[in-house]
Write a protein that holds these residues in place. Structure first.
Motif: not given
Ligand SMILES: [Zn+2]
Length: 441
Positions: A365-367, A385-392
């Protein structure tokens, strides 16, 4: 709450021989009373005499024989009375435990007590009352011994290798025991303390630990400090030495000799080389135990010196999917379990808090945004790297898990837990056998 504090003693050769002779006499008494008990046991079987039964199985039956024995064997008087008394009491207890197990009052079967071989195991000297027969001034421990023929009481003063821990006060000490392990003498104090209860402690500084394969644990604190706690390297070198000694010992031709005792019973006496290697092996095993304990306590004390509460991930690395050799080299399994016990104990002792946080999903889980990587993150991937484009955001694997752990710990302790846990400073802790060396990462 009761606990034991063990401290090594610095003894000269002369002091050692005095302690040895005290131990030998207590051992002699134990064996002598056991011989008496063996006789009484047979007598009781034949006669069912109540008086005999009472001597044999009451708490103080054997102890009450001591005054007569002292008259017959004056050398017993050279040992302090409570030490002798405790030798008798421990035998009576062993007999009662045997009887309880025979009558189904114990879960485990217990054998009738055996003769105690002093050469194999030193007989400990037990002083079982607070400050009776012993005294401590600074680091000097004074033991009361017995009396000589003229009735003069002797004492022996020995130095403790280190001072009592600061949290042990004089009034906490209930008992004192002198032991010998290998060639080292030590004193064990039984300490009883009443801890403050019912007081809700306010935890302002909290740290969460993520135990894992790569490190011993990775810690992130509410103060923004991240600490990589290294695995204890010394365990590896100990294990190498242990393996080498074990194989030498087991390969050395045993050349055991069958010895017949005077009473007709027999036993096997291993060869001198086997005995020598075995003694060396036991010594290394003892050192490994002591170093491990010191490692665990040092880390725990360091953590609680900086933080008010420590949260540890509840997961124990079981080594799934890795080879036996890898697991052996990491040695984390049991160490982690023991570390939790030590943390809980140090927390209790210092009036601080200990918590186990649920680890499920903390790694994947990305913190920062809460995105969950569905397939998980393979063990060998240390950064991602977080795969969520809005976070990364870029993550250090263990640090991200520990940050999640910190949020979960804060939540469990009912402390403010919204928002992110940021890391502003990174360091490493290495244990070098004496203490922790802290370095910047
Ligand atoms: Zn993210």
């Amino acid at each position: 709450m009761r606990s034991a504090v063990k401290i090594a003693l610095c003894v000269s050769e002369q002091q050692a021989s005095i302690l040895d002779s005290q131990s030998r006499i207590a051992n002699w008494l134990y064996n002598h009373l056991l011989e008496t008990a063996n006789g009484l046991r047979q007598q009781y079987r034949l006669t069912q005499d109540k008086g005999v039964g009472k001597t044999l199985s009451s708490e103080r039956g054997l102890r009450d024989l001591i005054p007569d024995l002292k008259a017959q064997h004056p050398f017993l008087k050279t040992v302090y009375s409570s030490v002798l008394k405790n030798a008798a009491l421990s035998l009576s207890k062993a007999i009662r435990d045997y009887q309880d197990s025979k009558h189904g009052r114990r879960a485990k079967a217990i054998n009738w007590p055996k003769f105690h071989a002093w050469k194999r195991k030193w007989f400990s000297l037990q002083y079982d009352e607070p400050w009776k027969g012993y005294d401590l001034q600074g680091r000097t421990l004074t033991l009361t011994l017995g009396k000589n023929a003229e009735g003069k009481q002797f004492t022996l003063s020995v130095e403790l290798a280190e001072a009592l821990p600061h949290w042990v006060k004089r009034e906490h000490i209930r008992q004192c025991r002198i032991v010998k392990e290998g060639h080292l003498y030590a004193v064990v104090f039984i300490v009883e303390r009443h801890l403050p209860t019912g007081k809700q402690l306010f935890a302002s500084k909290v740290v969460a630990l993520d135990p894992n394969h790569k490190n011993f644990a990775y810690a992130v604190g509410s103060d923004g400090k991240a600490t990589e706690i290294h695995n204890p390297y010394f365990l590896k070198s100990f294990d190498k030495r242990i393996d080498a000694l074990k194989s030498k010992r087991d390969h050395c031709q045993k050349k055991s000799r069958c010895i017949t005792r005077e009473d007709g019973s027999q036993f096997w006496l291993p060869s001198r080389r086997w005995l020598m290697l075995n003694a060396r092996l036991q010594n290394v095993l003892r050192k490994r135990r002591e170093q491990t304990k010191q490692f665990l306590y040092t880390i725990a004390n360091h953590l609680y010196a900086e933080y008010d509460a420590v949260g540890v991930g509840d997961y124990v690395p079981h080594g799934g999917g890795i080879t036996k050799a890898m697991r052996r080299s990491m040695n984390n399994q049991s160490l982690n379990g023991r570390f939790k016990d030590v943390l809980a104990w140090v927390a209790l002792r210092s009036g601080k808090q200990y918590h186990e946080w649920k680890e499920g999903g903390s790694t994947r889980t990305c913190h920062d945004c809460g995105w969950v990587v569905p397939e998980g993150i393979p063990v060998e991937v240390r950064e991602w790297d977080c795969p969520n484009p809005a976070c990364s955001r870029h993550h250090l694997r263990d640090e991200n898990a520990a940050r999640n752990g910190l949020t979960r710990t804060l939540k469990a302790l009912a402390l403010p837990c919204s928002g992110r846990r940021e890391v502003s400073f990174r360091r490493v802790w290495r244990f070098n056998g004496l203490g922790i060396r802290s370095g910047v990462r």
